[in-house]
Design a protein around this motif. Structure first.
Motif, PDB file in Angstrom:
ATOM      1  N   ARG A 126       8.138  36.691 110.984  1.00 49.98           N
ATOM      2  CA  ARG A 126       8.076  38.374 110.989  1.00 49.98           C
ATOM      3  C   ARG A 126       6.716  39.025 110.544  1.00 49.98           C
ATOM      4  O   ARG A 126       6.116  39.864 111.177  1.00 49.98           O
ATOM      5  N   ASP A 127       6.376  38.441 109.697  1.00 51.52           N
ATOM      6  CA  ASP A 127       4.822  38.701 108.904  1.00 51.52           C
ATOM      7  C   ASP A 127       3.709  38.636 110.058  1.00 51.52           C
ATOM      8  O   ASP A 127       3.053  39.479 109.896  1.00 51.52           O
ATOM      9  N   LEU A 129       4.217  41.421 112.619  1.00 51.39           N
ATOM     10  CA  LEU A 129       3.745  42.532 112.063  1.00 51.39           C
ATOM     11  C   LEU A 129       2.282  42.710 111.872  1.00 51.39           C
ATOM     12  O   LEU A 129       1.556  43.751 112.126  1.00 51.39           O
ATOM     13  N   GLU A 130       1.456  41.613 111.885  1.00 51.54           N
ATOM     14  CA  GLU A 130       0.257  41.338 111.707  1.00 51.54           C
ATOM     15  C   GLU A 130      -0.630  41.787 112.946  1.00 51.54           C
ATOM     16  O   GLU A 130      -1.363  42.524 113.418  1.00 51.54           O
ATOM     17  N   SER A 135      12.112  48.218 113.951  1.00 46.38           N
ATOM     18  CA  SER A 135      10.791  48.605 114.359  1.00 46.38           C
ATOM     19  C   SER A 135       9.736  48.197 113.609  1.00 46.38           C
ATOM     20  O   SER A 135       9.527  48.400 112.331  1.00 46.38           O
ATOM     21  N   THR A 173       1.153  43.418 115.495  1.00 50.43           N
ATOM     22  CA  THR A 173       1.611  44.664 115.918  1.00 50.43           C
ATOM     23  C   THR A 173       0.897  45.774 115.341  1.00 50.43           C
ATOM     24  O   THR A 173       0.458  46.848 115.743  1.00 50.43           O
ATOM     25  N   ASP A 174       0.166  45.146 114.231  1.00 47.78           N
ATOM     26  CA  ASP A 174      -0.569  46.322 113.421  1.00 47.78           C
ATOM     27  C   ASP A 174      -2.059  46.360 114.134  1.00 47.78           C
ATOM     28  O   ASP A 174      -2.920  47.338 113.863  1.00 47.78           O
ATOM     29  N   ARG A 175      -2.382  45.717 115.077  1.00 47.03           N
ATOM     30  CA  ARG A 175      -3.726  45.649 115.840  1.00 47.03           C
ATOM     31  C   ARG A 175      -3.561  46.773 116.905  1.00 47.03           C
ATOM     32  O   ARG A 175      -2.348  47.070 117.066  1.00 47.03           O
ATOM     33  N   SER A 176      -4.598  46.784 117.743  1.00 45.60           N
ATOM     34  CA  SER A 176      -4.208  47.673 118.739  1.00 45.60           C
ATOM     35  C   SER A 176      -3.480  46.774 119.906  1.00 45.60           C
ATOM     36  O   SER A 176      -3.406  45.976 120.392  1.00 45.60           O
ATOM     37  N   THR A 177      -2.051  47.462 120.259  1.00 42.85           N
ATOM     38  CA  THR A 177      -1.325  47.145 121.167  1.00 42.85           C
ATOM     39  C   THR A 177      -1.870  47.018 122.488  1.00 42.85           C
ATOM     40  O   THR A 177      -1.684  45.768 123.403  1.00 42.85           O
TER      41      THR A 177
END
Length: 257
Positions: free
Chosen positions: A193-194, A197-198, A12, A200-204
């Motif tokens: 993956r990095d 993750l970058e 996740s 998904t760290d924003r507003s979905t």
């Protein structure tokens, strides 16, 4: 969810989906396409999945496209259905709520390359190679490549690749805008993956709306193009030319082995 031909790992909020036919350079057949579609459809519907990395097992090829024994025996009607199946898979990827990033290591050819074109972003290892060599087999791209490739790299460059069937390296693919980044084979999955993750760290919600807005410009205009592509692909299977060319390719492969 996934089976023998497609593997799935979820950490996740990122799921990693891998094409798993390394013994044939991850060439697709109908069973693989069906399994990949089902796996992705389930992932895209899962609330916890915010991004998907699409990659492959082995280090020689993301996918070299269709299994040539499989393509050799198709008739016109079967070819049309195959094209529609591949287009549906690519449309599923392109219109998914989660961001889809292709991690490409080795050859991405034919339908294999077309699947990566439907992804939002593409990272490739330095040993990756790209091409739409269908014309050498007497057929055409069938999974939307005639529509998406010109959109990505421009009409002139796309026509050259489509008309010649040439295979290009990762450096040129990056220069043309076909891929977003070239990395070492060792760091490919980690860097992909990095990036996932970058994002998904924003507003979905905002990312999803951006994706929808960007795709909306092309969706309606491309429909007729996709339909014609399927018809044209089927047309290629009404003569024996593709079988003659496939047999020639198979003869060269057997001689090399």
């Amino acid at each position: 969810m996934a089976g023998d031909l497609v593997k799935c790992d979820f950490d996740s909020p990122v799921a990693t989906v891998s094409i798993n036919r390394p013994e044939v350079l991850n060439a697709y057949n109908e069973e693989l396409l069906d399994e990949l579609y089902q796996t992705l459809e389930e992932l895209f519907a899962a609330e916890k999945v915010a991004a998907v990395i699409l990659t492959s097992k082995g280090n020689r090829a993301f996918s070299v496209g269709g299994d040539i024994d499989y393509l050799e025996n198709l008739d016109s009607e079967q070819a049309k259905k195959l094209s529609q199946k591949g287009q549906s898979l690519c449309e599923l990827i392109e219109n998914s709520a989660p961001v889809v990033i292709a991690a490409i290591d080795g050859y991405a050819l034919g339908g294999g390359m077309e699947i990566t074109l439907a992804c939002d972003l593409r990272l490739a290892s330095t040993r990756s190679r790209f091409g739409q060599p269908e014309v050498k087999l007497g057929i055409i791209p069938a999974f939307g490549g005639t529509q998406r490739l010109p959109r990505l790299i421009g009409e002139a460059e796309a026509k050259e690749l489509l008309y010649t069937g040439d295979i290009i390296d990762a450096a040129l693919a990056y220069e043309l805008g076909l891929i977003n980044k070239v990395v070492t084979p060792r760091s490919l999955l980690a860097e992909t993956r990095d990036l996932a993750l970058e994002i998904t760290d924003r507003s979905t919600k905002a990312v999803k709306l951006i994706k929808t807005a960007v795709n909306k410009k092309y969706a309606d205009a491309s429909k007729a193009g996709y339909e014609y592509e399927s018809e044209a692909f089927a047309e290629c299977f009404k003569t024996e030319e593709h079988r003659v060319r496939i047999r020639e390719i198979k003869k060269i492969i057997n001689e090399d082995n």
